[in-house]
Design a protein around this motif. Structure first.
Motif, PDB file in Angstrom:
ATOM      1  N   PRO A 226     -23.541   4.185  13.597  1.00  0.00           N
ATOM      2  CA  PRO A 226     -22.654   3.451  14.389  1.00  0.00           C
ATOM      3  C   PRO A 226     -22.984   3.798  15.839  1.00  0.00           C
ATOM      4  O   PRO A 226     -23.349   4.812  15.913  1.00  0.00           O
ATOM      5  N   GLN A 227     -22.578   3.003  16.697  1.00  0.00           N
ATOM      6  CA  GLN A 227     -22.879   2.870  18.126  1.00  0.00           C
ATOM      7  C   GLN A 227     -21.748   3.957  18.814  1.00  0.00           C
ATOM      8  O   GLN A 227     -20.690   3.660  18.211  1.00  0.00           O
ATOM      9  N   ILE A 228     -22.237   4.509  19.599  1.00  0.00           N
ATOM     10  CA  ILE A 228     -21.339   5.407  20.376  1.00  0.00           C
ATOM     11  C   ILE A 228     -21.081   4.592  21.747  1.00  0.00           C
ATOM     12  O   ILE A 228     -21.814   4.137  22.449  1.00  0.00           O
ATOM     13  N   MET A 229     -19.735   4.594  22.039  1.00  0.00           N
ATOM     14  CA  MET A 229     -19.261   4.013  23.111  1.00  0.00           C
ATOM     15  C   MET A 229     -19.874   2.556  23.198  1.00  0.00           C
ATOM     16  O   MET A 229     -20.151   2.231  24.241  1.00  0.00           O
ATOM     17  N   PRO A 230     -19.385   1.749  22.392  1.00  0.00           N
ATOM     18  CA  PRO A 230     -19.883   0.273  22.275  1.00  0.00           C
ATOM     19  C   PRO A 230     -19.198  -0.289  23.509  1.00  0.00           C
ATOM     20  O   PRO A 230     -19.781  -1.495  23.970  1.00  0.00           O
ATOM     21  N   PHE A 231     -18.078  -0.037  23.801  1.00  0.00           N
ATOM     22  CA  PHE A 231     -16.845  -0.303  25.027  1.00  0.00           C
ATOM     23  C   PHE A 231     -16.871   1.008  25.820  1.00  0.00           C
ATOM     24  O   PHE A 231     -16.267   1.677  25.404  1.00  0.00           O
ATOM     25  N   ALA A 232     -17.309   0.607  27.161  1.00  0.00           N
ATOM     26  CA  ALA A 232     -16.750   1.785  27.965  1.00  0.00           C
ATOM     27  C   ALA A 232     -15.469   1.990  28.297  1.00  0.00           C
ATOM     28  O   ALA A 232     -14.684   0.852  28.258  1.00  0.00           O
ATOM     29  N   PRO A 233     -14.736   3.112  28.067  1.00  0.00           N
ATOM     30  CA  PRO A 233     -13.371   3.082  28.125  1.00  0.00           C
ATOM     31  C   PRO A 233     -12.924   3.162  29.568  1.00  0.00           C
ATOM     32  O   PRO A 233     -13.629   3.463  30.452  1.00  0.00           O
ATOM     33  N   LYS A 234     -11.808   2.284  29.537  1.00  0.00           N
ATOM     34  CA  LYS A 234     -11.395   2.147  31.196  1.00  0.00           C
ATOM     35  C   LYS A 234      -9.692   2.596  30.892  1.00  0.00           C
ATOM     36  O   LYS A 234      -9.111   2.406  30.088  1.00  0.00           O
ATOM     37  N   PHE A 235      -9.369   3.342  32.250  1.00  0.00           N
ATOM     38  CA  PHE A 235      -7.996   3.834  32.105  1.00  0.00           C
ATOM     39  C   PHE A 235      -6.995   3.185  33.067  1.00  0.00           C
ATOM     40  O   PHE A 235      -7.164   3.291  34.110  1.00  0.00           O
TER      41      PHE A 235
END
Length: 432
Positions: A226-235
């Motif tokens: 599985p892909q690691i961080m397929p979506f960059a987290p935003k806060f």
């Protein structure tokens, strides 16, 4: 020895472990991937990326279950708790993902999971405030908040060009009827597989109606990580507050599931250590889940019910199921195939599942007792929580952060009102 299957740490053969473990996975498999379909759909994520998220969901569910069964330090209960992607967060994450984007939802899950995990380690200091009547009101509100989600799926999905078409309604109806009839006529624990049965029949019907596109399956590989961080987290602070509040709600469900499992499966009261470990696992593994682009993870009530019915509590049997889930997460073709599931078929399954959540909450209130105090808490929290969020403009005078947390999130409002009511109402209302 055959009776070891009914013991928490009984030694059993692989031949015993695999079928009993597989039974637990089948009981929760559909429910584990359904939240991904709903939230990813709200965020406008395509079928190719959705297949990868489903792959990750299976992997994370397996990892979370193994940690619950075999704790790491103080994380995990040591009980036969089966973990999966939580329905509890669907409403708020649909709102966050559609208002901002999917990366913002993942950032909120990452932070909220860490907060719940830390709170879990100190659960003995605060869990007394989350009484059974508060948890019951929350469960009912979760069910009600999801009913329109199921109805939208039944029609073909939000924004679908053919929404409400004859094909969609026929596929949804076939699926719903199959779920319903299987639940009525199936025997013993097979009733737990009514959703899977309905999904299979509905899927076959959808194939005959030309509603399924297999192109994503043919282009998927045989095996991959599985892909690691397929979506960059935003806060985003509003999103974080909204999601963290639901993590507190999820913790109340976990307390209930873990307590029920210990009583029904092991015939004893749950310990403080088990409660703390179970909630901590919920939180920290949810943060791990966000790293893979997945939604928060929690204990599955379906499997608590299955244990209550079969009395199979063996950790190694359920661990075998968790290993199967991890292995399934390594084969992208499985996720791609599940990604071809038409929304209408999903709606036929979920509309009944969401109604079951409402019924479960009502049963919880029944167990609490219909005292004047409990009825007051339930009536006030549900009427304000569900009523006000049907008219979100009523929150217009509040700051944006309050509107984002409460205006479209009846679960958060019900939880807050029920919690406050439970704290301020006198314990001896009946005598007054």
């Amino acid at each position: 020895m055959k009776e070891n299957i009914y013991k928490l740490d009984g030694k059993i053969s692989l031949g015993q472990a695999v079928p009993f473990g597989l039974q637990h996975i089948l009981a929760m498999f559909v429910a584990n991937i359904t939240p991904i379909f709903i939230v990813a759909g709200a965020a406008g994520i395509g079928s190719g990326q959705m297949a990868k998220l489903i792959q990750s969901a299976m992997l994370v569910a397996g990892i979370g279950t193994l940690i619950q069964l075999f704790p790491l330090w103080k994380i995990g209960s040591g009980l036969p708790v089966v973990m999966g992607i939580s329905f509890t967060f669907v409403t708020v994450l649909c709102f966050v993902a559609s208002t901002y984007d999917y990366g913002t939802a993942m950032g909120a899950v990452l932070v909220g999971g860490i907060i719940e995990g830390i709170l879990g380690l100190f659960a003995k200091y605060w869990r007394k405030f989350i009484t059974p009547i508060v948890a019951a009101c929350v469960v009912i509100s979760i069910g009600f908040s999801l009913l329109n989600v199921g109805a939208n799926s039944f029609g073909g999905g939000n924004g679908a060009k053919d929404f409400g078409s004859a094909k969609n309604l026929i596929a949804g109806t076939i699926t719903l009827l199959c779920c319903f009839l299987f639940h009525i006529f199936a025997k013993s624990y097979w009733k737990q597989l009514n959703v899977l049965f309905g999904l299979i029949i509905g899927y076959i019907a959808a194939c005959f109606m030309g509603m399924v596109d297999f192109s994503s399956v043919t282009h998927s590989g045989i095996i991959s990580l599985p892909q690691i961080m397929p979506f960059a987290p935003k806060f985003n602070i509003s999103a974080i507050i909204s999601v963290t509040l639901i993590f507190l709600v999820s913790a109340t469900e976990t307390i209930g599931d873990t307590s029920a499992l210990a009583m029904s499966g092991l015939g004893r009261e749950v310990t403080e250590k088990e409660i703390a470990g179970s909630i901590a696992c919920d939180g920290f593994v949810s943060s791990l889940s966000s790293i893979f682009g997945c939604l928060p993870i929690t204990s599955f009530s379906q499997n608590v019910g299955l244990i209550a019915m079969t009395k199979v509590v063996n950790r190694y049997a359920i661990g075998a199921g968790a290993v199967i889930m991890v292995l399934a997460g390594l084969f992208p073709a499985v996720g791609a195939l599940l990604g071809t599931l038409p929304e209408a078929v999903l709606g036929g399954c979920t509309i009944m599942m969401f109604g079951t959540i409402v019924a479960s909450g009502i049963q919880m209130i029944s167990r609490c007792g219909f005292s004047q105090r409990n009825i007051t808490i339930a009536a006030l929290s549900l009427s304000v929580g569900i009523g006000f969020t049907q008219v979100p403009e009523i929150f217009s005078i509040f700051p944006a952060v309050v509107q984002n947390v409460f205006a479209s999130n009846c679960v958060a409002v019900v939880f807050l009102i029920a919690l406050i009511s439970n704290l301020v109402l006198p314990k001896d209302m009946e005598r007054k």
